[in-house]
Design an enzyme around this catalytic site. Structure first.
Site, PDB file in Angstrom:
ATOM      1  N   GLY A 122      -7.416   0.984   0.388  1.00 44.39           N
ATOM      2  CA  GLY A 122      -6.085   0.390   0.307  1.00 44.39           C
ATOM      3  C   GLY A 122      -6.095  -0.844  -0.560  1.00 44.39           C
ATOM      4  O   GLY A 122      -7.136  -1.507  -0.713  1.00 44.39           O
ATOM      5  N   GLN A 127      -3.410  -8.611  -4.451  1.00 44.46           N
ATOM      6  CA  GLN A 127      -4.850  -8.542  -4.733  1.00 44.46           C
ATOM      7  C   GLN A 127      -5.102  -8.237  -6.207  1.00 44.46           C
ATOM      8  O   GLN A 127      -6.184  -8.530  -6.717  1.00 44.46           O
ATOM      9  CB  GLN A 127      -5.525  -7.455  -3.889  1.00 44.46           C
ATOM     10  CG  GLN A 127      -5.611  -7.794  -2.410  1.00 44.46           C
ATOM     11  CD  GLN A 127      -6.326  -6.692  -1.651  1.00 44.46           C
ATOM     12  OE1 GLN A 127      -5.730  -5.669  -1.316  1.00 44.46           O
ATOM     13  NE2 GLN A 127      -7.602  -6.888  -1.380  1.00 44.46           N
ATOM     14  N   CYS A 171     -12.679  -5.812   3.046  1.00 43.47           N
ATOM     15  CA  CYS A 171     -11.544  -6.060   2.155  1.00 43.47           C
ATOM     16  C   CYS A 171     -12.072  -6.183   0.734  1.00 43.47           C
ATOM     17  O   CYS A 171     -13.109  -6.815   0.513  1.00 43.47           O
ATOM     18  CB  CYS A 171     -10.825  -7.342   2.569  1.00 43.47           C
ATOM     19  SG  CYS A 171      -9.442  -7.798   1.505  1.00 43.47           S
ATOM     20  N   LEU A 172     -11.365  -5.577  -0.218  1.00 44.60           N
ATOM     21  CA  LEU A 172     -11.844  -5.605  -1.603  1.00 44.60           C
ATOM     22  C   LEU A 172     -11.840  -7.017  -2.181  1.00 44.60           C
ATOM     23  O   LEU A 172     -12.516  -7.270  -3.175  1.00 44.60           O
ATOM     24  CB  LEU A 172     -10.995  -4.666  -2.471  1.00 44.60           C
ATOM     25  CG  LEU A 172     -11.149  -3.181  -2.115  1.00 44.60           C
ATOM     26  CD1 LEU A 172     -10.203  -2.329  -2.952  1.00 44.60           C
ATOM     27  CD2 LEU A 172     -12.582  -2.713  -2.290  1.00 44.60           C
ATOM     28  N   HIS A 213      -3.500  -3.906   7.620  1.00 45.99           N
ATOM     29  CA  HIS A 213      -4.324  -4.805   6.809  1.00 45.99           C
ATOM     30  C   HIS A 213      -3.597  -5.140   5.494  1.00 45.99           C
ATOM     31  O   HIS A 213      -3.521  -6.308   5.099  1.00 45.99           O
ATOM     32  CB  HIS A 213      -5.679  -4.133   6.537  1.00 45.99           C
ATOM     33  CG  HIS A 213      -6.595  -4.921   5.649  1.00 45.99           C
ATOM     34  ND1 HIS A 213      -7.770  -5.482   6.095  1.00 45.99           N
ATOM     35  CD2 HIS A 213      -6.514  -5.225   4.326  1.00 45.99           C
ATOM     36  CE1 HIS A 213      -8.360  -6.112   5.089  1.00 45.99           C
ATOM     37  NE2 HIS A 213      -7.622  -5.963   4.001  1.00 45.99           N
ATOM     38  N   GLU A 214      -3.047  -4.117   4.841  1.00 42.05           N
ATOM     39  CA  GLU A 214      -2.350  -4.344   3.560  1.00 42.05           C
ATOM     40  C   GLU A 214      -1.045  -5.088   3.774  1.00 42.05           C
ATOM     41  O   GLU A 214      -0.657  -5.931   2.956  1.00 42.05           O
ATOM     42  CB  GLU A 214      -2.109  -3.017   2.827  1.00 42.05           C
ATOM     43  CG  GLU A 214      -3.347  -2.158   2.574  1.00 42.05           C
ATOM     44  CD  GLU A 214      -4.498  -2.899   1.935  1.00 42.05           C
ATOM     45  OE1 GLU A 214      -4.269  -3.935   1.277  1.00 42.05           O
ATOM     46  OE2 GLU A 214      -5.659  -2.469   2.107  1.00 42.05           O
ATOM     47  N   HIS A 217      -1.591  -8.655   3.799  1.00 42.82           N
ATOM     48  CA  HIS A 217      -1.713  -9.221   2.449  1.00 42.82           C
ATOM     49  C   HIS A 217      -0.340  -9.606   1.903  1.00 42.82           C
ATOM     50  O   HIS A 217      -0.193 -10.635   1.238  1.00 42.82           O
ATOM     51  CB  HIS A 217      -2.346  -8.206   1.488  1.00 42.82           C
ATOM     52  CG  HIS A 217      -3.849  -8.191   1.494  1.00 42.82           C
ATOM     53  ND1 HIS A 217      -4.600  -9.280   1.116  1.00 42.82           N
ATOM     54  CD2 HIS A 217      -4.736  -7.205   1.800  1.00 42.82           C
ATOM     55  CE1 HIS A 217      -5.899  -8.959   1.195  1.00 42.82           C
ATOM     56  NE2 HIS A 217      -6.006  -7.710   1.611  1.00 42.82           N
TER      57      HIS A 217
HETATM   58 ZN    ZN Z   1      -7.703  -6.591   1.994  1.00 43.32          ZN
END
Ligand code: ZN
Ligand code: ZN
Length: 264
Positions: A122, A127, A171-172, A213-214, A217
């Site tokens: 995701g 991000q 998380c990326l 989670h997204e 963000h």
């Molecule tokens: Zn993340």
């Protein structure tokens, strides 16, 4: 197709998933058993099963609105990259999208590219350095499963429900860092597609974890903000390393550290 060990996903390590193990089972194994037992007891004691509507999700009226094409915020020809904590764009307000054009669709495509390149499941637009309310996800993490791709524009949480679960997330924007996060297991969502049409979705299990989670963000909330002290202690060094790297790369640029908001 081979994947490196740095297979970071929104939730847990994909290598395990690829080995044929159910990611939820895997995650439960990795997550703190003590914490999950505590949650189970709390879930049982919740007199009224069903919605855990915290009432704080829908603050849509306070989001800034982008009245023009997203091209005002991103050069369609410029390559995008994933910003890492503590880049301030991860904390900046994200705009409601009102123009559903080719530039928006191209941004979604680029977000999927970034996501697959880094073996994620995701990604939220901030991000990628674009502060608009859009997320992309694919629970398989696989480009060769395009039927599982989801793009949500201006998503809103109608309510959350189901037992709260603890799950080890990644998380990326935090390469190699993982920690337990507690979230409800189901979420009802209203969103728009790339064509601007509104729809409702009931999401549960792994996709519900990814979505929440997204969605965080898009609120400027990072998964570390939801960790307890024990989980944070496990990644403290890594967080400081990222903070120092950012300060070296962009000296003088202010940023925010972890700001605790508690479990979802
Ligand atoms: Zn993340
Ligand atoms: Zn594959």
């Amino acid at each position: 197709m081979t994947h490196t060990m740095s297979t970071l996903t929104t939730t847990g390590r994909k290598r395990q998933q690829r080995n044929g193990r159910n990611v939820a089972v895997h995650a439960k194994g990795r997550a703190s058993r003590a914490l999950q037992e505590l949650l189970n007891r709390k879930n049982e004691n919740d007199a009224a099963p069903g919605d855990n509507d915290d009432g704080d999700e829908d603050t849509s009226s306070s989001y800034p609105t982008l009245t023009t094409s997203v091209s005002a915020l991103v050069d369609p020809d410029a390559p995008l990259s994933i910003l890492q904590y503590p880049h301030p764009a991860l904390r900046a307000p994200n705009h409601t999208v009102t123009v559903f054009d080719d530039v928006l669709a191209a941004l979604a495509d680029k977000m999927f590219d970034l996501m697959y390149e880094d073996d994620g499941v995701g990604l939220a637009a901030p991000q990628a350095g674009v502060n608009v309310r859009m997320m992309t996800y694919n629970e398989t993490g696989e480009r060769d499963h395009p039927e599982d791709q989801v793009v949500l524009v201006n998503p809103r949480i109608i309510n959350t429900s189901g037992p709260k679960t603890v799950f080890e997330e990644g998380c990326l924007s935090f390469p190699q860092l993982y920690g337990d996060v507690v979230r409800p297991s189901r979420v009802r969502v209203k969103a728009q597609g790339l064509d601007g049409k509104s729809f409702y979705m009931n999401i549960d299990k792994f996709p519900a974890r990814i979505f929440q989670h997204e969605f965080d963000h898009l609120q400027g909330v990072l998964f570390v903000d939801r960790m307890d002290d024990a989980a944070l202690d496990g990644i403290r060094e890594g967080l400081e390393g990222q903070e120092q790297a950012f300060a070296r790369a962009q000296p003088g640029v202010a940023y925010e550290r972890v700001k605790k908001v508690g479990a979802a």
